[in-house]
Design a protein around this motif. Structure first.
Motif, short mmCIF file in Angstrom:
data_model
loop_
_atom_site.label_atom_id
_atom_site.label_comp_id
_atom_site.label_asym_id
_atom_site.label_seq_id
_atom_site.Cartn_x
_atom_site.Cartn_y
_atom_site.Cartn_z
N VAL A 2 31.13 -12.28 15.04
CA VAL A 2 31.83 -11.21 14.33
C VAL A 2 31.34 -11.11 12.88
O VAL A 2 31.11 -10.01 12.36
CB VAL A 2 33.36 -11.44 14.37
N ILE A 3 31.16 -12.27 12.24
CA ILE A 3 30.68 -12.27 10.85
C ILE A 3 29.28 -11.68 10.76
O ILE A 3 28.98 -10.89 9.85
CB ILE A 3 30.72 -13.71 10.28
N LEU A 4 28.44 -12.03 11.71
CA LEU A 4 27.08 -11.48 11.73
C LEU A 4 27.13 -9.96 11.87
O LEU A 4 26.41 -9.22 11.17
CB LEU A 4 26.30 -12.11 12.89
N TYR A 5 27.98 -9.47 12.76
CA TYR A 5 28.11 -8.03 12.97
C TYR A 5 28.59 -7.33 11.71
O TYR A 5 28.11 -6.25 11.35
CB TYR A 5 29.07 -7.78 14.14
N ARG A 6 29.54 -7.95 11.02
CA ARG A 6 30.04 -7.35 9.79
C ARG A 6 28.94 -7.20 8.74
O ARG A 6 28.88 -6.20 8.03
CB ARG A 6 31.18 -8.19 9.23
N HIS A 7 28.08 -8.21 8.67
CA HIS A 7 26.97 -8.12 7.72
C HIS A 7 26.06 -6.93 8.07
O HIS A 7 25.59 -6.21 7.16
CB HIS A 7 26.16 -9.41 7.72
N PHE A 8 25.81 -6.72 9.34
CA PHE A 8 24.95 -5.60 9.74
C PHE A 8 25.63 -4.27 9.49
O PHE A 8 24.97 -3.30 9.06
CB PHE A 8 24.54 -5.76 11.21
N LEU A 9 26.93 -4.19 9.74
CA LEU A 9 27.64 -2.95 9.43
C LEU A 9 27.55 -2.63 7.94
O LEU A 9 27.28 -1.48 7.56
CB LEU A 9 29.11 -3.08 9.85
N ARG A 10 27.77 -3.63 7.11
CA ARG A 10 27.68 -3.39 5.67
C ARG A 10 26.28 -2.99 5.26
O ARG A 10 26.09 -2.12 4.40
CB ARG A 10 28.11 -4.65 4.91
N ALA A 11 25.29 -3.64 5.87
CA ALA A 11 23.89 -3.34 5.51
C ALA A 11 23.56 -1.88 5.75
O ALA A 11 22.88 -1.24 4.93
CB ALA A 11 22.95 -4.25 6.29
N PHE A 12 24.05 -1.32 6.84
CA PHE A 12 23.71 0.07 7.17
C PHE A 12 24.66 1.07 6.53
O PHE A 12 24.26 2.19 6.21
CB PHE A 12 23.69 0.26 8.69
N GLN A 13 25.91 0.68 6.32
CA GLN A 13 26.90 1.66 5.89
C GLN A 13 27.19 1.61 4.39
O GLN A 13 27.86 2.50 3.87
CB GLN A 13 28.20 1.45 6.68
N GLN A 14 26.67 0.59 3.69
CA GLN A 14 26.95 0.49 2.26
C GLN A 14 25.66 0.44 1.44
O GLN A 14 25.67 -0.02 0.30
CB GLN A 14 27.82 -0.75 1.98
N SER A 15 24.56 0.91 2.00
CA SER A 15 23.30 0.93 1.26
C SER A 15 22.74 2.35 1.26
O SER A 15 23.14 3.19 2.06
CB SER A 15 22.29 -0.03 1.89
N THR A 16 21.80 2.59 0.35
CA THR A 16 21.27 3.95 0.18
C THR A 16 19.77 4.03 0.44
O THR A 16 19.19 5.10 0.28
CB THR A 16 21.56 4.45 -1.24
N SER A 17 19.16 2.93 0.83
CA SER A 17 17.71 2.96 1.07
C SER A 17 17.35 1.91 2.10
O SER A 17 18.12 0.98 2.37
CB SER A 17 16.93 2.67 -0.22
N ALA A 18 16.16 2.05 2.66
CA ALA A 18 15.68 1.08 3.66
C ALA A 18 15.56 -0.30 3.03
O ALA A 18 15.96 -1.30 3.64
CB ALA A 18 14.34 1.54 4.22
N ASP A 19 15.01 -0.36 1.83
CA ASP A 19 14.83 -1.67 1.18
C ASP A 19 16.17 -2.36 0.95
O ASP A 19 16.30 -3.57 1.16
CB ASP A 19 14.10 -1.50 -0.16
N GLN A 20 17.16 -1.59 0.52
CA GLN A 20 18.47 -2.19 0.28
C GLN A 20 19.11 -2.66 1.59
O GLN A 20 19.71 -3.74 1.65
CB GLN A 20 19.39 -1.18 -0.40
N THR A 21 18.95 -1.86 2.64
CA THR A 21 19.50 -2.24 3.94
C THR A 21 18.87 -3.54 4.44
O THR A 21 19.56 -4.47 4.87
CB THR A 21 19.27 -1.14 4.98
N LEU A 22 17.54 -3.62 4.36
CA LEU A 22 16.85 -4.83 4.83
C LEU A 22 17.23 -6.04 3.98
O LEU A 22 17.39 -7.15 4.50
CB LEU A 22 15.34 -4.61 4.81
#
Length: 421
Positions: A2-22
């Motif tokens: 669940v914690i891993l999934y939350r990190h991925f959700l935040r990465a895609f939903q709270q970033s504005t660029s590919a570099d920030q997401t990665l």
């Protein structure tokens, strides 16, 4: 997970660029003990990002194909087994089921390697046992069980492991009803009553998938009929498609809690054999009835997952040595629909990709059912038989068509299904 999934959700939903997401993905990998996943080939995570964020179906498919080609080149020795398993979960909650299957194969290779080393402890041997049971490898399963015996695994678990090995690998049906540690006398009596009713008999296991096939008369002709989450009345008992009868009902936790809160005091006492997937569910209905028993937990010998209700029920039924078991109205989650009235009131929409990755590995379910079906231990209606006949890779493709896009859209923040934030 669940914690891993939350990190991925935040990465895609709270970033504005590919570099920030990665960058956020890598931070999440480090914080969940998966830093070694950063060492995947350079193209892996950028292509993964393009897959999730693509608004063009062709773009998503091209990124998936690149990832599949990369996966084929990877050696299982690149990562530890647990890291392969976490990468597999990432594939599942992202809707990349075809890629997930390739990653799962790598995990199986790593599991076998680690179990054969001198440092392989109980967990390594349990995972090796899980792999061998799914594939029906008798010698490997026996070797894993013998190593577990030397590691002082409990006699109860060893007996369960050898019983399942015999069932899956050599089609040997025997009873498994000896009292287990902590089992109450009432629960053991319920198992013995089930044994008296089921041994040598025919059982229809009727799933909750909506169906127009008029199998009801055939279902009612079995000695016993098992269904799921029966709450009383005519629910799940359509005479044409489901059969009128119900002798055994398996309950998940949510349905058990709902029954405890809303059912009259006579239910499920009018049911011959109520069975609860989890002890927590049984405890919830104690104020309604003392009847029933709990499915024996087999999670310790599964590949880091749990059985879903259908697989749980089938394995449970075979403990009572029935002569014949046939599956009706089940399609292994290829459709999310259920017959009208199955869901308890207030049930929220299900994020199946998240559920698959967190709890109910769909490929494990398929492998178990395929072993039972291919060895002639279970039969199935036309729909179930076609899924088994087509094989695992076809099933994975169909499952991705059914649920994959939804998983991708949830991750990207474009779908109204629950995430885990």
């Amino acid at each position: 997970m669940v914690i891993l999934y939350r990190h991925f959700l935040r990465a895609f939903q709270q970033s504005t660029s590919a570099d920030q997401t990665l960058s956020l993905i890598f931070r999440g990998l480090v914080r969940t003990g998966n830093e070694s996943l950063k060492a995947l080939p350079d193209a892996w995570w950028p292509e993964f990002f393009r897959y999730v964020t693509s608004t063009n179906p062709d773009g998503g498919e091209s990124s998936e194909q690149v990832l599949l080609e990369i996966a084929e080149t990877l050696n299982s020795e690149l990562l530890e087994a647990d890291r392969w398993l976490d990468l597999y979960r990432i594939c599942l909650f992202s809707g990349l089921f075809r890629l997930g299957l390739q990653v799962r194969y790598k995990a199986e290779g790593a599991i076998k390697r680690e179990a054969s080393s001198k440092l392989g402890g109980i967990r390594s041997q349990c995972l090796a046992l899980a792999v061998s049971l799914e594939s029906g490898e008798t010698e490997e399963a026996t070797a894993a069980l013998e190593r577990l015996a030397r590691l002082k695994l409990s006699e109860y678990k060893l007996a369960q492991g050898f019983w399942l090995r015999d069932l899956l690998c050599s089609r040997t049906k025997t009873t498994l009803v000896e009292a287990y540690p902590g089992q109450s006398p009432l629960e053991h009596h319920a198992e013995l009553s089930m044994l008296d009713a089921a041994k040598g008999c025919s059982i229809a296991m009727v799933g909750p998938v909506a169906s127009s096939v008029e199998a009801g008369p055939e279902i009612d002709g079995f000695n016993l009929v098992a269904k799921f989450n029966y709450r009383g009345g005519e629910q799940g008992c359509d005479p044409l498609t489901q059969g009128r009868r119900i002798d055994i009902s398996y309950y998940n936790i949510d349905q058990a809690k709902y029954i405890a809160q809303h059912s009259d005091a006579g239910f499920p006492a009018n049911l011959r054999f109520p069975v609860f997937i989890k002890a927590k569910g049984f405890r919830a209905v104690k104020k309604v009835t003392s009847e029933g028993r709990i499915v024996r937990n087999a999670q310790w010998l599964l590949l880091d997952s749990e059985f879903h209700a259908g697989t749980n029920a089938l394995v449970d039924l075979f403990r009572f040595e029935p002569k014949k078991v046939k599956v009706f109205n089940s399609d292994l989650m290829l459709t999310a629909g259920r017959y009208q009235g199955y869901w308890r009131p207030g049930t929220k929409p299900v994020n199946y990709c998240f559920s698959f990755s967190k709890t109910h590995d769909p490929f494990m379910q398929f492998n178990y059912l395929k072993r039972l079906w291919a060895s002639g231990l279970i039969e199935g209606d036309a729909r179930f038989g076609a899924i088994m006949e087509n094989g695992l890779e076809a099933y994975v493709k169909d499952l991705q068509r059914a649920h994959g896009e939804s998983g991708r859209q949830v991750l990207a923040g474009n779908e109204g299904l629950p995430g885990a934030l």
